[in-house]
Scaffold this motif. Sequence first.
Motif, PDB file in Angstrom:
ATOM      1  N   ALA A   1      41.913  55.735  41.062  1.00 27.68           N
ATOM      2  CA  ALA A   1      41.100  56.667  40.282  1.00 27.68           C
ATOM      3  C   ALA A   1      41.068  56.212  38.835  1.00 27.68           C
ATOM      4  O   ALA A   1      41.627  56.849  37.945  1.00 27.68           O
ATOM      5  N   HIS A   2      40.427  55.059  38.611  1.00 30.21           N
ATOM      6  CA  HIS A   2      40.372  54.488  37.269  1.00 30.21           C
ATOM      7  C   HIS A   2      39.300  55.201  36.448  1.00 30.21           C
ATOM      8  O   HIS A   2      39.562  55.745  35.385  1.00 30.21           O
ATOM      9  N   GLY A   3      38.076  55.190  36.968  1.00 33.68           N
ATOM     10  CA  GLY A   3      36.983  55.878  36.292  1.00 33.68           C
ATOM     11  C   GLY A   3      36.691  57.176  37.019  1.00 33.68           C
ATOM     12  O   GLY A   3      37.368  57.532  37.988  1.00 33.68           O
TER      13      GLY A   3
ATOM     14  N   ALA B   1      37.088  58.762  52.283  1.00 36.51           N
ATOM     15  CA  ALA B   1      37.192  59.628  51.108  1.00 36.51           C
ATOM     16  C   ALA B   1      37.658  58.858  49.880  1.00 36.51           C
ATOM     17  O   ALA B   1      37.392  59.256  48.761  1.00 36.51           O
ATOM     18  N   THR B   2      38.358  57.738  50.101  1.00 39.56           N
ATOM     19  CA  THR B   2      38.821  56.922  48.973  1.00 39.56           C
ATOM     20  C   THR B   2      38.325  55.492  49.176  1.00 39.56           C
ATOM     21  O   THR B   2      37.871  55.128  50.268  1.00 39.56           O
ATOM     22  N   PHE B   3      38.451  54.680  48.117  1.00 39.94           N
ATOM     23  CA  PHE B   3      37.956  53.310  48.230  1.00 39.94           C
ATOM     24  C   PHE B   3      38.755  52.529  49.287  1.00 39.94           C
ATOM     25  O   PHE B   3      38.193  51.742  50.046  1.00 39.94           O
ATOM     26  N   ALA B   4      40.082  52.781  49.366  1.00 38.81           N
ATOM     27  CA  ALA B   4      40.900  52.094  50.372  1.00 38.81           C
ATOM     28  C   ALA B   4      40.431  52.502  51.775  1.00 38.81           C
ATOM     29  O   ALA B   4      40.288  51.662  52.675  1.00 38.81           O
TER      30      ALA B   4
ATOM     31  N   LEU C   1      30.016  45.680  47.465  1.00 35.50           N
ATOM     32  CA  LEU C   1      31.427  46.039  47.344  1.00 35.50           C
ATOM     33  C   LEU C   1      31.784  46.397  45.902  1.00 35.50           C
ATOM     34  O   LEU C   1      32.469  47.388  45.641  1.00 35.50           O
ATOM     35  N   ARG C   2      31.305  45.578  44.954  1.00 40.24           N
ATOM     36  CA  ARG C   2      31.604  45.846  43.535  1.00 40.24           C
ATOM     37  C   ARG C   2      31.008  47.194  43.126  1.00 40.24           C
ATOM     38  O   ARG C   2      31.660  47.982  42.444  1.00 40.24           O
ATOM     39  N   ALA C   3      29.761  47.443  43.570  1.00 44.43           N
ATOM     40  CA  ALA C   3      29.107  48.700  43.190  1.00 44.43           C
ATOM     41  C   ALA C   3      29.796  49.887  43.848  1.00 44.43           C
ATOM     42  O   ALA C   3      29.911  50.962  43.242  1.00 44.43           O
ATOM     43  N   MET C   4      30.287  49.714  45.072  1.00 42.29           N
ATOM     44  CA  MET C   4      30.969  50.820  45.747  1.00 42.29           C
ATOM     45  C   MET C   4      32.300  51.138  45.063  1.00 42.29           C
ATOM     46  O   MET C   4      32.688  52.308  44.975  1.00 42.29           O
ATOM     47  N   ALA C   5      32.994  50.101  44.587  1.00 42.81           N
ATOM     48  CA  ALA C   5      34.250  50.350  43.858  1.00 42.81           C
ATOM     49  C   ALA C   5      33.962  51.213  42.638  1.00 42.81           C
ATOM     50  O   ALA C   5      34.671  52.196  42.369  1.00 42.81           O
ATOM     51  N   ASP C   6      32.895  50.879  41.912  1.00 43.70           N
ATOM     52  CA  ASP C   6      32.493  51.693  40.756  1.00 43.70           C
ATOM     53  C   ASP C   6      32.174  53.108  41.189  1.00 43.70           C
ATOM     54  O   ASP C   6      32.509  54.077  40.519  1.00 43.70           O
ATOM     55  N   ASP C   7      31.476  53.208  42.322  1.00 49.82           N
ATOM     56  CA  ASP C   7      31.036  54.512  42.796  1.00 49.82           C
ATOM     57  C   ASP C   7      32.234  55.409  43.115  1.00 49.82           C
ATOM     58  O   ASP C   7      32.201  56.613  42.897  1.00 49.82           O
TER      59      ASP C   7
ATOM     60  N   GLY D   1      35.021  55.049  41.645  1.00 51.22           N
ATOM     61  CA  GLY D   1      35.839  55.126  40.434  1.00 51.22           C
ATOM     62  C   GLY D   1      37.123  54.345  40.557  1.00 51.22           C
ATOM     63  O   GLY D   1      38.110  54.636  39.888  1.00 51.22           O
ATOM     64  N   ALA D   2      37.143  53.328  41.433  1.00 53.75           N
ATOM     65  CA  ALA D   2      38.354  52.531  41.648  1.00 53.75           C
ATOM     66  C   ALA D   2      38.312  51.280  40.780  1.00 53.75           C
ATOM     67  O   ALA D   2      37.239  50.720  40.551  1.00 53.75           O
ATOM     68  N   LEU D   3      39.473  50.868  40.301  1.00 52.62           N
ATOM     69  CA  LEU D   3      39.565  49.619  39.535  1.00 52.62           C
ATOM     70  C   LEU D   3      40.017  48.522  40.490  1.00 52.62           C
ATOM     71  O   LEU D   3      41.125  48.571  41.023  1.00 52.62           O
ATOM     72  N   VAL D   4      39.141  47.553  40.716  1.00 53.97           N
ATOM     73  CA  VAL D   4      39.473  46.504  41.680  1.00 53.97           C
ATOM     74  C   VAL D   4      39.166  45.133  41.101  1.00 53.97           C
ATOM     75  O   VAL D   4      38.338  44.998  40.201  1.00 53.97           O
ATOM     76  N   LEU D   5      39.854  44.144  41.627  1.00 54.45           N
ATOM     77  CA  LEU D   5      39.516  42.751  41.336  1.00 54.45           C
ATOM     78  C   LEU D   5      39.014  42.150  42.632  1.00 54.45           C
ATOM     79  O   LEU D   5      39.728  42.169  43.638  1.00 54.45           O
ATOM     80  N   ILE D   6      37.789  41.659  42.604  1.00 55.45           N
ATOM     81  CA  ILE D   6      37.235  41.066  43.816  1.00 55.45           C
ATOM     82  C   ILE D   6      36.954  39.598  43.526  1.00 55.45           C
ATOM     83  O   ILE D   6      36.196  39.286  42.603  1.00 55.45           O
ATOM     84  N   ASP D   7      37.564  38.720  44.271  1.00 59.87           N
ATOM     85  CA  ASP D   7      37.369  37.286  44.056  1.00 59.87           C
ATOM     86  C   ASP D   7      37.187  36.588  45.384  1.00 59.87           C
ATOM     87  O   ASP D   7      37.792  36.982  46.379  1.00 59.87           O
ATOM     88  N   PRO D   8      36.370  35.537  45.374  1.00 59.94           N
ATOM     89  CA  PRO D   8      36.294  34.712  46.577  1.00 59.94           C
ATOM     90  C   PRO D   8      37.660  34.079  46.821  1.00 59.94           C
ATOM     91  O   PRO D   8      38.363  33.740  45.873  1.00 59.94           O
ATOM     92  N   VAL D   9      38.040  33.937  48.070  1.00 62.00           N
ATOM     93  CA  VAL D   9      39.342  33.314  48.351  1.00 62.00           C
ATOM     94  C   VAL D   9      39.199  31.801  48.226  1.00 62.00           C
ATOM     95  O   VAL D   9      38.098  31.265  48.357  1.00 62.00           O
ATOM     96  N   PRO D  10      40.286  31.091  47.943  1.00 64.68           N
ATOM     97  CA  PRO D  10      40.214  29.630  47.880  1.00 64.68           C
ATOM     98  C   PRO D  10      39.701  29.057  49.200  1.00 64.68           C
ATOM     99  O   PRO D  10      39.915  29.656  50.267  1.00 64.68           O
ATOM    100  N   ALA D  11      39.005  27.921  49.094  1.00 61.77           N
ATOM    101  CA  ALA D  11      38.343  27.327  50.259  1.00 61.77           C
ATOM    102  C   ALA D  11      39.301  27.160  51.435  1.00 61.77           C
ATOM    103  O   ALA D  11      38.926  27.348  52.590  1.00 61.77           O
ATOM    104  N   ALA D  12      40.557  26.837  51.131  1.00 59.87           N
ATOM    105  CA  ALA D  12      41.527  26.603  52.201  1.00 59.87           C
ATOM    106  C   ALA D  12      41.739  27.852  53.057  1.00 59.87           C
ATOM    107  O   ALA D  12      42.064  27.758  54.239  1.00 59.87           O
ATOM    108  N   LEU D  13      41.563  29.017  52.416  1.00 59.14           N
ATOM    109  CA  LEU D  13      41.808  30.269  53.138  1.00 59.14           C
ATOM    110  C   LEU D  13      40.526  30.879  53.701  1.00 59.14           C
ATOM    111  O   LEU D  13      40.570  31.868  54.420  1.00 59.14           O
ATOM    112  N   ALA D  14      39.375  30.296  53.333  1.00 60.76           N
ATOM    113  CA  ALA D  14      38.103  30.876  53.748  1.00 60.76           C
ATOM    114  C   ALA D  14      37.861  30.612  55.237  1.00 60.76           C
ATOM    115  O   ALA D  14      38.523  29.794  55.858  1.00 60.76           O
TER     116      ALA D  14
END
Lengths: 202, 349
Positions: A184-186, A91-94, A148-154, A156-169
């Motif tokens: 509930a940003h948008g 029901a929510t982005f989380a 994932l980015r499009a679903m966050a918009d869908d 209405g969540a405000l998220v930052l999505i970034d690739p993790v540093p190589a060491a953590l990948a």
Amino acid sequence: MYGLLLRSIQAYLRATFGAAVWGRVLRAAGQSPDGFEPMLPYDADAFQRVLAACSAELDRPVETMLEDVGTFLVADPGNQGLRRLLRFGGATFADFLHSLEELPDRARLALPDLELPQIGLTESAPGLFQLSCGCSFPALFPVALGVLRAMADDYGALVLIDPVPAALANACGNGLSVQLLETAHGSGNRFDLSKGEVPYGW
Amino acid sequence: MDGDPICRQLSGMDAVLGCLMPMHLVLDAAGRVLSQGPTLGRVFADRPLAGCSFFDLFEVRNPRGLVGPADLAAAAGQKVRLVARAGDAALRLRGLLVPMPQIGEGVVAGWIVNLSFGIDLPRAVALLQLTDADFAPTDLAMELLYLAEANVVVTGELGALALRLEDARRQAREEAESDTLTGLRNRRACDSMLARLCREGAAFGLMHMDLDYFKAVNDTFGHAAGDHVLVHVAGVMKAASRAGDCLARVGGDEFVMLLPEMTDPLGLRGIAERMIAQLKHPIPWQNGECRISASVGFVTVGAEEMPDPARVLAEADAALYAAKNAGRGRVMQADYPTDALKLPLADAG
């Protein structure tokens, strides 16, 4: 899997750049002008040639193009199928993020032969998630990022999505950190469990 | 259950039960409603249910014997099937009825009935506009709704694939049975239709037509002129035929017409003579004109004769060569002994 991805790329290119551009890609990749069927099997070689031809035709890196394909799959108003199926995850982005670990099994319920890579999710702090994607199908990773980015918009969540540093990948170098700043940003898009029409009664 | 206030303030037994089982009812010993879960309330448009009799709210489909408060004890622990008496929707529900813990020896305090929509879930969701929050997290409703929708998506894709493949199959067959130059059918198509007509015991007429002086056109004006003439012949044949006839180019300048139901020799002769008359008109080509004619042999097959297809073709062929030998530009009917068509070709002599 190749059929689904090739068909997705086809839908994205045709809708965004037109049938002529897609026709040139098919010719350059040595593929039939009829394009691809989502349910038919194709080989890795055909897939790689199509990716290379798209990249050359659009003059964009393959990863960027695949991320846009992922966004298109969710955000294309003409085809709500995937967006709706994903919204059943929570029901929510989380809630949706937590459902991603079940995604390969959900996909198998619909298509028993579909083998999606395993997705792992850890919530290291409230609202801070690490996502990893199995290595069986590297091309899916940028597509998943776009989805994932499009679903966050869908949602209405405000998220930052970034690739993790190589060491953590993980072993194939993928891994995402998702920071949920506001649930509930948008306004997001509406999602009704039912598509509207009432199924026949008894 | 994020949106459900009942799970936020878990004070009191009603709230606890409502949070765990949004589709439950608590009844007193006489079967009257004491409280209900929020989602079950939605089924009855959120009208107050307290004091209503269970038997006024639901039609009991099963167990059969459950018709009044006195039967509740016998139904305890059994699966119950109900239909809600609410609006026209007649939602089906199923569930379980259990006694509440006894207050004293032999005294039943009441009953708890927990319900679910079962197979009517998609209808209930559409009719009552239910959301994720209307179901307990333990409920498989979301998975069932997801699966139903995924099934529609996948079936839709498969259906579309089947249509596209059928289209491709028809087109491939069309191409395999067509003569690309004239657009007529080819020998393969002609053979298969002839075989079918013979096998089914259908009545039909068959004409075998060969162009006269066609070689001269090719020799004088070149192959492009020859192709032009062949296309012209196809047009003449189409104009002379009916929709169900099979028109085929079976060789360089050889054509076959299969005419179902057409067994009248005079009618067939008339068609052939009209085509020949038209083909004798000069056909303009660049600065000159091509002159051809045609010879036709035909054969008729009556209903239930079921001849050997090769034999039919051989007789039409023989008639065609008789027409050629008689001076070209003519029509000849196959002349053979009665019943000869039924003999295998090898025995005909």
